[in-house]
Design an enzyme around this catalytic site. Structure first.
Site, PDB file in Angstrom:
ATOM      1  N   CYS A 123       0.830  -1.209   0.000  1.00 47.69           N
ATOM      2  CA  CYS A 123       0.000   0.000   0.000  1.00 47.69           C
ATOM      3  C   CYS A 123       0.865   1.260   0.000  1.00 47.69           C
ATOM      4  CB  CYS A 123      -0.920  -0.027   1.216  1.00 47.69           C
ATOM      5  SG  CYS A 123      -1.877   1.484   1.397  1.00 47.69           S
ATOM      6  N   CYS A 156      -1.446   1.724  -3.104  1.00 44.69           N
ATOM      7  CA  CYS A 156      -2.430   2.812  -2.951  1.00 44.69           C
ATOM      8  C   CYS A 156      -1.814   4.209  -2.920  1.00 44.69           C
ATOM      9  CB  CYS A 156      -3.220   2.642  -1.652  1.00 44.69           C
ATOM     10  SG  CYS A 156      -3.364   0.970  -1.038  1.00 44.69           S
ATOM     11  N   LYS A 216       0.188   5.321  -6.055  1.00 43.51           N
ATOM     12  CA  LYS A 216      -0.822   5.322  -7.122  1.00 43.51           C
ATOM     13  C   LYS A 216      -1.674   6.592  -7.061  1.00 43.51           C
ATOM     14  CE  LYS A 216      -4.714   3.875  -6.399  1.00 43.51           C
ATOM     15  NZ  LYS A 216      -5.361   2.603  -6.393  1.00 43.51           N
ATOM     16  N   ALA A 264      11.848 -13.565   6.487  1.00 44.50           N
ATOM     17  CA  ALA A 264      11.665 -14.574   7.538  1.00 44.50           C
ATOM     18  C   ALA A 264      10.880 -15.741   6.965  1.00 44.50           C
ATOM     19  CB  ALA A 264      10.920 -13.968   8.720  1.00 44.50           C
ATOM     20  N   TYR A 322      -8.855  -3.109 -11.472  1.00 47.72           N
ATOM     21  CA  TYR A 322      -8.716  -1.687 -11.166  1.00 47.72           C
ATOM     22  C   TYR A 322      -7.288  -1.190 -11.333  1.00 47.72           C
ATOM     23  CZ  TYR A 322      -6.868  -2.524  -6.410  1.00 47.72           C
ATOM     24  OH  TYR A 322      -6.088  -2.894  -5.350  1.00 47.72           O
ATOM     25  N   GLU A 369      -6.576   1.953 -13.629  1.00 46.13           N
ATOM     26  CA  GLU A 369      -6.020   3.166 -13.024  1.00 46.13           C
ATOM     27  C   GLU A 369      -4.720   3.580 -13.716  1.00 46.13           C
ATOM     28  OE1 GLU A 369      -7.826   2.686  -8.511  1.00 46.13           O
ATOM     29  OE2 GLU A 369      -5.845   1.899  -8.911  1.00 46.13           O
ATOM     30  N   ARG A 377      -8.892  -9.431 -21.688  1.00 50.02           N
ATOM     31  CA  ARG A 377      -9.413 -10.657 -22.306  1.00 50.02           C
ATOM     32  C   ARG A 377     -10.932 -10.787 -22.180  1.00 50.02           C
ATOM     33  NH1 ARG A 377      -7.876 -15.371 -17.902  1.00 50.02           N
ATOM     34  NH2 ARG A 377      -8.821 -14.218 -16.201  1.00 50.02           N
ATOM     35  N   GLY A 431      -3.585  -9.536 -12.390  1.00 54.30           N
ATOM     36  CA  GLY A 431      -3.919 -10.190 -11.115  1.00 54.30           C
ATOM     37  C   GLY A 431      -2.694 -10.319 -10.234  1.00 54.30           C
ATOM     38  N   ALA A 474     -13.257   2.079  -4.231  1.00 58.96           N
ATOM     39  CA  ALA A 474     -13.154   3.071  -5.312  1.00 58.96           C
ATOM     40  C   ALA A 474     -12.208   2.562  -6.386  1.00 58.96           C
ATOM     41  CB  ALA A 474     -12.614   4.386  -4.755  1.00 58.96           C
ATOM     42  N   HIS A 523     -27.114  21.265  -1.404  1.00 66.88           N
ATOM     43  CA  HIS A 523     -27.194  21.885  -2.717  1.00 66.88           C
ATOM     44  C   HIS A 523     -26.238  23.068  -2.825  1.00 66.88           C
ATOM     45  CE1 HIS A 523     -29.077  22.993  -6.473  1.00 66.88           C
ATOM     46  NE2 HIS A 523     -29.117  24.245  -6.048  1.00 66.88           N
ATOM     47  N   GLU A 564     -26.129  15.215  -4.279  1.00 63.26           N
ATOM     48  CA  GLU A 564     -27.536  15.403  -3.914  1.00 63.26           C
ATOM     49  C   GLU A 564     -28.437  14.508  -4.769  1.00 63.26           C
ATOM     50  OE1 GLU A 564     -29.482  19.278  -4.988  1.00 63.26           O
ATOM     51  OE2 GLU A 564     -27.494  19.775  -5.737  1.00 63.26           O
TER      52      GLU A 564
HETATM   53  C1  LIG Z   1      -0.843  -0.828  -7.665  1.00 61.07           C
HETATM   54  C2  LIG Z   1      -1.714  -1.135  -6.484  1.00 61.07           C
HETATM   55  C3  LIG Z   1      -2.675  -0.233  -6.096  1.00 61.07           C
HETATM   56  C4  LIG Z   1      -3.480  -0.502  -4.998  1.00 61.07           C
HETATM   57  N1  LIG Z   1      -4.426   0.407  -4.661  1.00 61.07           N
HETATM   58  C5  LIG Z   1      -5.225   0.172  -3.596  1.00 61.07           C
HETATM   59  C6  LIG Z   1      -6.196   1.130  -3.212  1.00 61.07           C
HETATM   60  O1  LIG Z   1      -6.351   2.169  -3.830  1.00 61.07           O
HETATM   61  N2  LIG Z   1      -6.952   0.860  -2.120  1.00 61.07           N
HETATM   62  C7  LIG Z   1      -6.804  -0.300  -1.407  1.00 61.07           C
HETATM   63  O2  LIG Z   1      -7.504  -0.490  -0.416  1.00 61.07           O
HETATM   64  N3  LIG Z   1      -5.895  -1.232  -1.765  1.00 61.07           N
HETATM   65  C8  LIG Z   1      -5.110  -1.022  -2.840  1.00 61.07           C
HETATM   66  N4  LIG Z   1      -4.159  -1.949  -3.186  1.00 61.07           N
HETATM   67  C9  LIG Z   1      -4.092  -3.224  -2.432  1.00 61.07           C
HETATM   68  C10 LIG Z   1      -3.327  -3.059  -1.128  1.00 61.07           C
HETATM   69  O3  LIG Z   1      -2.068  -2.497  -1.378  1.00 61.07           O
HETATM   70  C11 LIG Z   1      -3.185  -4.415  -0.441  1.00 61.07           C
HETATM   71  O4  LIG Z   1      -4.450  -5.001  -0.328  1.00 61.07           O
HETATM   72  C12 LIG Z   1      -2.579  -4.289   0.946  1.00 61.07           C
HETATM   73  O5  LIG Z   1      -1.313  -3.691   0.883  1.00 61.07           O
HETATM   74  C13 LIG Z   1      -2.465  -5.674   1.580  1.00 61.07           C
HETATM   75  O6  LIG Z   1      -1.821  -5.577   2.827  1.00 61.07           O
HETATM   76  P1  LIG Z   1      -1.057  -6.836   3.420  1.00 61.07           P
HETATM   77  O7  LIG Z   1      -0.648  -6.464   4.810  1.00 61.07           O
HETATM   78  O8  LIG Z   1      -1.843  -8.063   3.233  1.00 61.07           O
HETATM   79  O9  LIG Z   1       0.223  -7.020   2.507  1.00 61.07           O
HETATM   80  P2  LIG Z   1       1.332  -5.998   2.027  1.00 61.07           P
HETATM   81  O10 LIG Z   1       0.970  -4.605   2.287  1.00 61.07           O
HETATM   82  O11 LIG Z   1       1.652  -6.399   0.645  1.00 61.07           O
HETATM   83  O12 LIG Z   1       2.558  -6.321   2.974  1.00 61.07           O
HETATM   84  C14 LIG Z   1       3.236  -7.536   2.917  1.00 61.07           C
HETATM   85  C15 LIG Z   1       4.684  -7.279   3.280  1.00 61.07           C
HETATM   86  O13 LIG Z   1       5.309  -8.525   3.544  1.00 61.07           O
HETATM   87  C16 LIG Z   1       6.647  -8.461   3.079  1.00 61.07           C
HETATM   88  N5  LIG Z   1       7.097  -9.838   2.930  1.00 61.07           N
HETATM   89  C17 LIG Z   1       6.665 -10.766   2.045  1.00 61.07           C
HETATM   90  N6  LIG Z   1       7.258 -11.956   2.291  1.00 61.07           N
HETATM   91  C18 LIG Z   1       8.078 -11.776   3.360  1.00 61.07           C
HETATM   92  C19 LIG Z   1       8.931 -12.632   4.101  1.00 61.07           C
HETATM   93  N7  LIG Z   1       9.044 -13.922   3.814  1.00 61.07           N
HETATM   94  N8  LIG Z   1       9.624 -12.099   5.120  1.00 61.07           N
HETATM   95  C20 LIG Z   1       9.497 -10.778   5.447  1.00 61.07           C
HETATM   96  N9  LIG Z   1       8.704  -9.932   4.783  1.00 61.07           N
HETATM   97  C21 LIG Z   1       7.989 -10.430   3.758  1.00 61.07           C
HETATM   98  C22 LIG Z   1       6.530  -7.676   1.786  1.00 61.07           C
HETATM   99  O14 LIG Z   1       7.761  -7.094   1.432  1.00 61.07           O
HETATM  100  C23 LIG Z   1       5.470  -6.635   2.161  1.00 61.07           C
HETATM  101  O15 LIG Z   1       6.081  -5.452   2.648  1.00 61.07           O
HETATM  102  C24 LIG Z   1      -3.317  -1.709  -4.269  1.00 61.07           C
HETATM  103  C25 LIG Z   1      -2.343  -2.634  -4.660  1.00 61.07           C
HETATM  104  C26 LIG Z   1      -1.552  -2.350  -5.755  1.00 61.07           C
HETATM  105  C27 LIG Z   1      -0.512  -3.345  -6.166  1.00 61.07           C
END
Ligand SMILES: Cc1cc2nc3c(=O)[nH]c(=O)nc-3n(C[C@H](O)[C@H](O)[C@H](O)COP(=O)(O)OP(=O)(O)OC[C@H]3O[C@@H](n4cnc5c(N)ncnc54)[C@H](O)[C@@H]3O)c2cc1C
Length: 463
Positions: free
Chosen positions: A43, A48, A51, A115, A180, A184, A201, A265, A344, A439, A444
């Site tokens: 994020c 997010c 972006k 880890a 999205y 975007e 697709r 995806g 959004a 308004h 509205e």
């Molecule tokens: C381009 C883009 C735009 C997005 N826009 C939006 C938006 O507008 N609004 C919204 O709500 N969501 C958005 N998202 C989705 C959102 O970013 C994710 O849903 C959210 O960050 C998920 O949080 P998380 O804690 O599951 O994982 P993450 O935030 O991905 O955190 C996982 C962390 O784990 C670390 N990691 C992975 N494996 C290991 C390991 N073995 N050891 C140590 N560290 C590790 C990674 O480096 C990462 O920092 C967007 C995603 C992308 C790619």
């Protein structure tokens, strides 16, 4: 009772992991987090936040053009991509620091390391080549872009991660995907002056959103000059001698562009995490399988956020983290609530949506009232811009409950947040009708659509 080094070890310092670590440490638990890249996760670092900053950047040409109708003469503007990237970097560095210090200030320990699990209570901190133990382990490792390895020439493509930090702004780009992120980025690049093609697709971009919004956004993007090709996939990507890329489509057409981006995806980060060694089960999409309390098949190992592939959004990961803390450390089993999530799409125009699309509602409800309005926002009366706004409510005719609210137009995301409260509270169309309008605003319209545009009975539209 065995003694462990920590009460909780969190793998992944993103949205979900950091929130869980901070809250648990705040309860006096002995907590550690390991992050292999940068605190803040997807994020903050490559999702997010950057972006949205790039969306703002890409909107200025429209603002400059719109200003003329209001009497402004704006001198010819120029754009400097490296300045945007550098300023974005400053902001995400600031936020990343806050994420890490938030854990430390709450009394948690942070590791800058990958880890992995050794067994159900043992974690390897890879950079330090040592293991630690924990009573509870929370896996919050997020996801990554699907690399589409089956595509010949996929190695020439970029993903959302790279798109934020390109050494130079391309003159042209082809983006594959209909979700999205693809939509975007197509709008961002187009707004920054890049010749942009979006290929998807499916039959229409933004599957799972309301069809009226999908069609209308498609039309608006095409009218701006973004080329959108549905029912289209890449067959192969070739690098030409001049360094540009040739993308061959299933239609036989070849598009030559400076960059080709895949946004088809995201896949959960479960590779080489020691899940098999520890005995943690994963599903067919490589996601960690969890129960309704975010617990894996092992009693003390939990998983939240994108790695569980439930709903891939930041607020959802954070909510799951908060529920986890209630369950694991406050003796208050709390299931995350994934129903009726407002969301959004920061396309241009923007989408804000909450609840059921008309197509989904038809499958579940016998009788629907659809309220819909399409109008030119006041701002564009003087700007001369032809873009229209769309508002739509999907209502259960029997109970009058508003099942879905969908908006396309400026600030639609902000509106969806507030509509989310109304729909979560299961408010009825009568509650909307009773609400006084503000308004003059675009929103509205949401409380002044008194007569249904059409009815739907047993799946068929009745005008
Ligand atoms: C381009 C883009 C735009 C997005 N826009 C939006 C938006 O507008 N609004 C919204 O709500 N969501 C958005 N998202 C989705 C959102 O970013 C994710 O849903 C959210 O960050 C998920 O949080 P998380 O804690 O599951 O994982 P993450 O935030 O991905 O955190 C996982 C962390 O784990 C670390 N990691 C992975 N494996 C290991 C390991 N073995 N050891 C140590 N560290 C590790 C990674 O480096 C990462 O920092 C967007 C995603 C992308 C790619």
């Amino acid at each position: 009772m065995p003694t462990y080094d920590y009460d909780l070890f969190v793998i992944g310092g993103g949205s979900g992991g950091v929130r869980a670590a901070r809250l648990s440490a705040g309860l006096g638990k002995r907590v550690a987090v390991a992050e292999e890249y940068r605190y803040g996760g997807t994020c903050v670092i490559r999702g997010c936040v950057p972006k949205k900053l790039y969306v703002y950047a890409s909107q200025f040409p429209d603002h400059f053009a719109d200003a003329a109708g209001y009497g402004w003469t704006v001198p010819e503007a120029s754009f400097d991509w490296p300045t945007l990237v550098a300023n974005k970097d400053k902001e995400i560095a600031r936020l990343s620091g806050l994420y890490e210090s938030g854990v430390a200030n709450a009394g948690g320990e942070t590791f800058h390391s990958r880890a992995s699990l050794v067994d159900a209570h043992t974690i390897r901190i890879e950079n330090e080549d040592r293991t630690v133990t924990a009573e509870h382990i929370l896996i919050a490792t997020g996801g990554r872009p699907n690399p589409h390895v089956a595509l010949p020439g996929h190695e020439h493509c970029i993903f959302s991660n790279e798109a934020f930090d390109l050494a130079e702004l391309p003159k042209s780009i082809v983006i594959a995907g209909g979700g999205y992120i693809a939509v975007e980025f197509a709008n961002i690049f187009h707004g920054l002056g890049v010749e942009t093609t979006l290929i998807y697709r499916g039959m229409e971009i933004l599957q799972r959103f309301d069809m009226d919004l999908r069609h209308r956004l498609h039309e608006e993007m095409a009218a701006k000059g973004i080329r959108i090709l549905c029912h289209t996939i890449f067959e192969q990507i070739d690098k030409r001698a001049d360094g540009r890329l040739a993308a061959t489509l299933n239609s036989g057409e070849t598009i030559v562009a400076d960059q080709v981006m895949l946004a088809i995806g995201r896949i959960p980060n479960t590779e080489n995490l020691g899940l098999e060694a520890a005995g943690v089960k994963t599903g067919v999409r490589d996601e960690i399988i969890v129960d309704s309390l975010s617990r894996t098949n092992l009693d003390n190992v939990w998983a939240i956020g994108d790695v569980t592939d439930r709903v891939q959004l930041t607020p959802v990961a954070i909510h799951e983290a908060m529920c986890f803390v209630e369950t694991a450390f406050k003796d208050n089993p709390t299931e995350p609530d994934h129903d009726c999530i407002a969301t959004a799409v920061f396309s241009q125009p923007e989408i804000g949506t909450v609840g059921l699309s008309e197509d989904e509602a038809v499958k579940r409800f016998e009788s629907l009232e659809i309220y819909s309005a399409s109008f030119r926002p006041m701002r564009h009366t003087l700007s001369g811009r032809q873009e229209k706004m769309l508002t739509k409510l999907v209502v259960d005719a029997e109970t009058r409950r508003v099942l879905g609210a969908h908006i396309l137009g400026p600030d639609a995301g902000e509106m969806a947040q507030l509509l989310g409260i109304a729909l979560k509270a299961r408010l009825t169309k009568d509650d909307f009708d009773r609400t006084m309008a503000v308004h003059p605003t675009a929103s509205e319209e949401l409380v002044t659509m008194y007569r249904p545009s059409y009815l739907v009975r047993n799946g068929s539209r009745v005008d």
